[in-house]
Design a protein around this motif. Structure first.
Motif, PDB file in Angstrom:
ATOM      1  N   LYS A  43       0.831  -1.204   0.000  1.00 49.65           N
ATOM      2  CA  LYS A  43       0.000   0.000   0.000  1.00 49.65           C
ATOM      3  C   LYS A  43       0.868   1.258   0.000  1.00 49.65           C
ATOM      4  O   LYS A  43       2.047   1.223   0.349  1.00 49.65           O
ATOM      5  N   GLU A  44       0.227   2.356  -0.369  1.00 53.02           N
ATOM      6  CA  GLU A  44       0.915   3.643  -0.355  1.00 53.02           C
ATOM      7  C   GLU A  44       1.096   4.109   1.093  1.00 53.02           C
ATOM      8  O   GLU A  44       0.319   3.764   1.979  1.00 53.02           O
ATOM      9  N   ARG A  45       2.119   4.925   1.292  1.00 55.18           N
ATOM     10  CA  ARG A  45       2.299   5.570   2.594  1.00 55.18           C
ATOM     11  C   ARG A  45       1.135   6.522   2.835  1.00 55.18           C
ATOM     12  O   ARG A  45       0.702   7.224   1.914  1.00 55.18           O
ATOM     13  N   GLU A  46       0.632   6.532   4.055  1.00 54.93           N
ATOM     14  CA  GLU A  46      -0.505   7.392   4.344  1.00 54.93           C
ATOM     15  C   GLU A  46      -0.269   8.189   5.624  1.00 54.93           C
ATOM     16  O   GLU A  46       0.414   7.743   6.545  1.00 54.93           O
ATOM     17  N   PHE A  47      -0.860   9.352   5.643  1.00 55.82           N
ATOM     18  CA  PHE A  47      -0.805  10.236   6.801  1.00 55.82           C
ATOM     19  C   PHE A  47      -1.611   9.637   7.948  1.00 55.82           C
ATOM     20  O   PHE A  47      -2.683   9.071   7.737  1.00 55.82           O
ATOM     21  N   VAL A  48      -1.076   9.774   9.168  1.00 54.91           N
ATOM     22  CA  VAL A  48      -1.776   9.287  10.353  1.00 54.91           C
ATOM     23  C   VAL A  48      -2.151  10.443  11.268  1.00 54.91           C
ATOM     24  O   VAL A  48      -3.311  10.632  11.606  1.00 54.91           O
ATOM     25  N   ALA A  49      -1.143  11.205  11.685  1.00 50.75           N
ATOM     26  CA  ALA A  49      -1.383  12.290  12.641  1.00 50.75           C
ATOM     27  C   ALA A  49      -0.232  13.289  12.574  1.00 50.75           C
ATOM     28  O   ALA A  49       0.869  12.940  12.154  1.00 50.75           O
ATOM     29  N   ALA A  50      -0.493  14.519  13.012  1.00 45.68           N
ATOM     30  CA  ALA A  50       0.550  15.533  13.019  1.00 45.68           C
ATOM     31  C   ALA A  50       0.249  16.575  14.086  1.00 45.68           C
ATOM     32  O   ALA A  50      -0.907  16.718  14.527  1.00 45.68           O
TER      33      ALA A  50
END
Length: 130
Positions: A43-50
């Motif tokens: 899978k593609e890298r995905e944003f989780v939290a920032a």
């Protein structure tokens, strides 16, 4: 240069919790917005939290983790955390922290995009069993 080292990953049953840590060294940690991203196999890298540059900054979450994950930072310890509760098998991935350079204004657009980050840790594996 900013060096980032993640820790806290592991194997946990569905419904369990883990807390990831990301220790920064090098340049002034408090100048950087910080993010967590994840990548599952195939899978593609995905944003989780920032989170913005200080502990009281705005926080940002992917819809898939909102209400379950909490990002925080302790600038005195040069560390950003990701508390993960109610884990699901679909949370299984390598989780990496990243530093957003001070030159980038923190907005919901900039801080959620992996290509805006300059420095990355090597990642820590999180595996959630069903």
């Amino acid at each position: 240069q900013v060096q980032l080292v993640e820790s806290g990953g592991g194997l946990v049953q569905a419904g369990g919790s883990l807390r990831l840590s990301c220790l920064a060294s090098g340049r002034t940690f408090s100048n950087y917005g910080m993010g967590w991203f994840r990548q599952a196999p195939g899978k593609e890298r995905e944003f989780v939290a920032a989170i913005g540059w200080w502990s009281g900054s705005n926080t940002y979450y992917a819809d898939s983790v909102k209400g379950r994950f909490t990002i925080s930072r302790d600038n005195a310890k040069n560390t950003v955390y990701l508390q993960m509760n109610s884990l699901k098998p679909e949370d299984t991935a390598v989780y990496a922290c990243a530093a957003l350079p001070p030159s980038i204004r923190v907005t919901v657009t900039s801080i959620t995009r992996a290509e805006m980050y300059d420095y990355w840790g090597q990642g820590t594996q999180v595996t959630v069993s069903s």
